[in-house]
Design an enzyme around this catalytic site. Structure first.
Site, PDB file in Angstrom:
ATOM      1  N   LEU A   1       0.831  -1.211   0.000  1.00 22.34           N
ATOM      2  CA  LEU A   1       0.000   0.000   0.000  1.00 22.34           C
ATOM      3  C   LEU A   1       0.866   1.263   0.000  1.00 22.34           C
ATOM      4  O   LEU A   1       0.570   2.242   0.678  1.00 22.34           O
ATOM      5  CB  LEU A   1      -0.957   0.015   1.200  1.00 22.34           C
ATOM      6  N   CYS A   2       1.968   1.218  -0.758  1.00 26.10           N
ATOM      7  CA  CYS A   2       2.834   2.394  -0.849  1.00 26.10           C
ATOM      8  C   CYS A   2       3.206   2.665  -2.308  1.00 26.10           C
ATOM      9  O   CYS A   2       4.365   2.934  -2.633  1.00 26.10           O
ATOM     10  CB  CYS A   2       4.084   2.234   0.012  1.00 26.10           C
ATOM     11  N   GLY A   3       2.215   2.542  -3.166  1.00 22.75           N
ATOM     12  CA  GLY A   3       2.418   2.849  -4.571  1.00 22.75           C
ATOM     13  C   GLY A   3       3.419   1.899  -5.209  1.00 22.75           C
ATOM     14  O   GLY A   3       3.406   0.688  -4.968  1.00 22.75           O
TER      15      GLY A   3
END
Length: 295
Positions: free
Chosen positions: A90-92
């Site tokens: 969930l950090c690109g």
């Protein structure tokens, strides 16, 4: 066409997701500040350590008793890649970009006839690389149970790398990680860790010691034997802190985009809901009027 109940359920679901992404954005912003401060605080120490190593290595590089950690084994047959990613997603594209650079580097080394070994620091890098290079991965280190990244964490990794080198398991070690440039910019890179002389040549401008007379106590060789493992640990710690700041910056940006996209989707769903409701009311009125006229 979806029913009004289905649209209401979907709007409620997207609003719930928006609350979660907003909360994650705020948490990441708070963690980013601390991670950025830690990364910036580690840079001066790492820089001075590299400068000291460069100074000492000037007089030791050509001597027969120089440590293999400094000058290498004289071979370049086996490369160890220390791939550093995050433990969570969930950090690109933060983890994906590092893994992509690692794949590119592995393919380059294999085409050059090198034997490649991989140590994954961070679960996400392991998850991505094991699909294609499972046979090359010799170790996986995660941060489960670690509240903060500190010298103890880096020391365990450094000790493992140093032990593998002294056991003759590789000739050259490279770090593949991400440099923290800004909140919205993280730059994957690859640099040499062992032999330290190559790493120092890459990252530090050597001091001009022409005409200088100085003495080291007890002697350069003894000092280097103590400092070299510490230098390896220092570089690993600095890289971990840079990676952590980059992870938090990437996650904050990703959650901000997700929150914004959720808001746009809610607006579209509300418009569709109102249009569907209006069409349904119009249809009911038409049926009522038609029935009254028939009577």
């Amino acid at each position: 066409m979806a029913s009004l109940k289905d649209l209401r359920n979907r709007i409620a679901s997207v609003k719930s997701t928006q609350k979660i992404t907003k909360a994650m954005q705020m948490v990441s912003a708070a963690k980013l500040r601390r991670a950025q401060e830690a990364a910036e605080a580690a840079r001066p120490y790492a820089g001075r350590m590299a400068a000291v190593m460069a100074n000492l290595s000037n007089s030791m590089a050509g001597t027969p008793g120089a440590s293999p950690l400094l000058v290498g084994t004289g071979k370049d047959d086996t490369r160890l890649l220390l791939v550093m990613t995050a433990d969570r997603g969930l950090c690109g594209g933060f983890n994906t970009n590092i893994a992509r650079l690692a794949r590119t580097r592995i393919n380059e080394l294999q085409r050059a006839g090198k034997t490649v070994k991989i140590v994954c620091v961070g679960k996400k890098g392991f998850d991505q690389l094991k699909r294609q290079f499972a046979s090359l991965i010799v170790e996986m280190v995660d941060f489960k149970g670690e509240k903060t990244l500190n010298g103890a964490v880096a020391g365990r990794i450094g000790d493992k790398i140093t032990y593998m080198f002294e056991a003759g398991e590789f000739d050259v070690c490279e770090i593949i990680a991400s440099e923290f440039v800004s909140v919205i910019s993280q730059k994957p890179y690859s640099k040499v860790l062992i032999p330290a002389l190559d790493a120092i040549d890459e990252g530090v401008e050597r001091p001009d010691t022409a005409g200088a007379i100085y003495e080291a106590e007890p002697d350069e060789e003894s000092i280097l034997n103590v400092l070299l493992p510490r230098y390896v640990t220092t570089v690993i710690l600095s890289t971990l802190l840079e990676n952590s700041a980059g992870e938090m910056g990437a996650r904050m940006a990703a959650m901000d985009n997700a929150t914004r996209n959720a808001g746009e989707l809610i607006d579209k769903l509300n418009l569709l809901y109102n249009r569907t409701r209006q069409a349904q009311i119009t249809t009911e009125l038409t049926e009522i009027i038609s029935g009254a006229e028939a009577l």
